[in-house]
Design a protein around this motif. Structure first.
Motif, PDB file in Angstrom:
ATOM      1  N   TYR A 180      -5.373   1.095  -2.044  1.00 15.94           N
ATOM      2  CA  TYR A 180      -6.413   0.462  -2.855  1.00 15.94           C
ATOM      3  C   TYR A 180      -8.014   1.513  -2.902  1.00 15.94           C
ATOM      4  CZ  TYR A 180      -5.092  -2.805   1.331  1.00 15.94           C
ATOM      5  OH  TYR A 180      -4.599  -3.601   1.675  1.00 15.94           O
ATOM      6  N   GLN A 199      -8.550  -7.461  -0.914  1.00 15.70           N
ATOM      7  CA  GLN A 199      -6.474  -7.345  -1.094  1.00 15.70           C
ATOM      8  C   GLN A 199      -6.012  -7.252  -0.445  1.00 15.70           C
ATOM      9  OE1 GLN A 199      -5.541  -7.103  -4.210  1.00 15.70           O
ATOM     10  NE2 GLN A 199      -3.241  -5.464  -3.985  1.00 15.70           N
ATOM     11  N   ALA A 200      -6.548  -5.797   0.808  1.00 12.54           N
ATOM     12  CA  ALA A 200      -6.525  -6.393   1.908  1.00 12.54           C
ATOM     13  C   ALA A 200      -6.342  -7.576   2.864  1.00 12.54           C
ATOM     14  CB  ALA A 200      -7.192  -5.069   2.318  1.00 12.54           C
ATOM     15  N   ASP A 203      -2.588  -8.705   2.557  1.00 13.89           N
ATOM     16  CA  ASP A 203      -1.645  -8.003   2.376  1.00 13.89           C
ATOM     17  C   ASP A 203      -1.861  -8.529   3.791  1.00 13.89           C
ATOM     18  OD1 ASP A 203      -1.684  -7.189  -0.241  1.00 13.89           O
ATOM     19  OD2 ASP A 203      -2.608  -5.085   0.425  1.00 13.89           O
ATOM     20  N   TYR A 227       2.125  -4.375  -6.556  1.00 11.28           N
ATOM     21  CA  TYR A 227       1.197  -3.968  -6.318  1.00 11.28           C
ATOM     22  C   TYR A 227       0.847  -3.889  -4.494  1.00 11.28           C
ATOM     23  CZ  TYR A 227      -0.488  -8.427  -8.322  1.00 11.28           C
ATOM     24  OH  TYR A 227      -0.421  -9.448  -8.380  1.00 11.28           O
ATOM     25  N   HIS A 228       1.350  -5.437  -4.249  1.00  8.60           N
ATOM     26  CA  HIS A 228       1.015  -5.535  -2.580  1.00  8.60           C
ATOM     27  C   HIS A 228       2.299  -4.619  -1.906  1.00  8.60           C
ATOM     28  CE1 HIS A 228      -2.248  -8.997  -3.041  1.00  8.60           C
ATOM     29  NE2 HIS A 228      -1.218  -9.786  -4.124  1.00  8.60           N
ATOM     30  N   SER A 229       2.976  -4.186  -2.228  1.00  7.35           N
ATOM     31  CA  SER A 229       4.489  -3.746  -1.571  1.00  7.35           C
ATOM     32  C   SER A 229       4.454  -2.360  -2.281  1.00  7.35           C
ATOM     33  CB  SER A 229       5.560  -3.480  -1.223  1.00  7.35           C
ATOM     34  OG  SER A 229       5.767  -4.884  -2.188  1.00  7.35           O
ATOM     35  N   GLU A 233       2.753   0.542   1.134  1.00  9.73           N
ATOM     36  CA  GLU A 233       1.330   0.185   1.630  1.00  9.73           C
ATOM     37  C   GLU A 233       1.271  -1.287   1.684  1.00  9.73           C
ATOM     38  OE1 GLU A 233      -1.385   2.410  -0.957  1.00  9.73           O
ATOM     39  OE2 GLU A 233      -0.641   4.154  -1.017  1.00  9.73           O
ATOM     40  N   GLY A 234       0.064  -2.006   1.535  1.00  8.86           N
ATOM     41  CA  GLY A 234      -0.029  -3.200   1.076  1.00  8.86           C
ATOM     42  C   GLY A 234       0.666  -3.490   2.101  1.00  8.86           C
TER      43      GLY A 234
END
Length: 284
Positions: A180, A199-200, A203, A227-229, A233-234
């Protein structure tokens, strides 16, 4: 004689040059060591959730997603899910899977991505053919836009039914997560603190619907932008916040000029990292 030797040398050189392997991809583990496709499937088959990250326009990754789905189906009972479908379209997606509406109806009633036919239709049709659930895990895009404009508080005014299409409020949020922070920095601060929040909420919502539809003795195979994982993260972070004992396997994809030498900056990006050529053609 010299001409003959020269001719033979040219032929041999050409043979060596053009017989070199030109692999479409190479697989590596989190430590940057080469690993076999068979090993990846075996590891995935022992997990609860697979987050199969992709570059949305990369044909090799889409092909591997389909191959992976087919091979895991031979080993485990599956539930499929994807970022590419928004939660308020679940009923229409279900109607397609059950045969109540046809492809034209799906295209009319569901907000399909422009590359649906080439990249995601094979996955949805695999679910339809094999009577698998396919879960629309993403937040409706207009709600993510609300967060971008007004923060998480903007979701409080949603109706009860509308709130059923997103993660339970209030969601946990850690603004210091590197992904983030990096997102905000890449945009030069444009969007302020609400950009990573938007974004969060995506996710968190995807994690919410994965957990909601995760069944005992079934593997939930989820397709999402890497980019979501990435970097665990994400989506992965939100899964672990709510079910820390869950066995999650992540996949990412990176582009490199040389497939045979792993770029060290990509270590620990995911459990399995698909390296594809920078010159690989795109689906759009």
């Amino acid at each position: 004689m010299q001409k003959l030797i020269l001719s033979i040398a040219i032929v041999l050189f050409s043979t060596i040059l053009f017989s070199q392997n030109k692999p479409a991809y190479k697989l590596y583990n989190a430590k940057g060591n080469k690993v076999s496709y068979k090993k990846m499937i075996k590891t995935m088959s022992k997990s609860d959730v697979v987050l199969f990250g992709e570059h949305h326009n990369n044909p090799i990754v889409h092909w591997l997603q389909l191959e992976t789905t087919q091979d895991l189906f031979k080993l485990r009972k599956l539930t499929l899910g994807a970022e590419m479908f928004e939660a308020d379209n679940q009923q229409q997606l279900n109607n397609y899977l059950s045969g109540e509406i046809d492809e034209k109806g799906l295209d009319t009633l569901v907000r399909l991505w422009n590359n649906y036919k080439t990249d995601y239709k094979p996955l949805v049709d695999f679910a339809k053919t094999n009577n698998l659930k396919f879960i629309a895990t993403n937040i409706p895009r207009s709600y993510a836009s609300l967060v971008y404009k007004g923060g998480f508080e903007a979701l409080d005014s949603l109706a009860v039914e509308e709130k059923s299409w997103i993660a339970t409020l209030p969601i946990k949020y850690d603004a210091t997560l590197p992904g983030y922070v990096k997102m905000k920095a890449m945009m030069g601060g444009h969007g302020g603190d609400n950009l990573p929040k938007a974004q969060a909420i995506k996710d968190a919502t995807m994690a919410y619907f994965i957990l909601k539809n995760n069944e005992k003795n079934k593997l939930f195979l989820h397709y999402n932008g890497s980019y979501h994982s990435d970097d665990y993260e994400g989506i992965n972070w939100y899964l672990k916040q709510n079910a820390n004992s869950l066995k999650v396997v992540t996949v990412s994809v990176v582009e490199q000029q040389n497939l045979n030498k792993f770029n060290q900056e990509n270590k620990l990006k995911a459990d399995f990292i698909i390296v594809v050529p920078e010159t690989m053609t795109k689906t759009y």
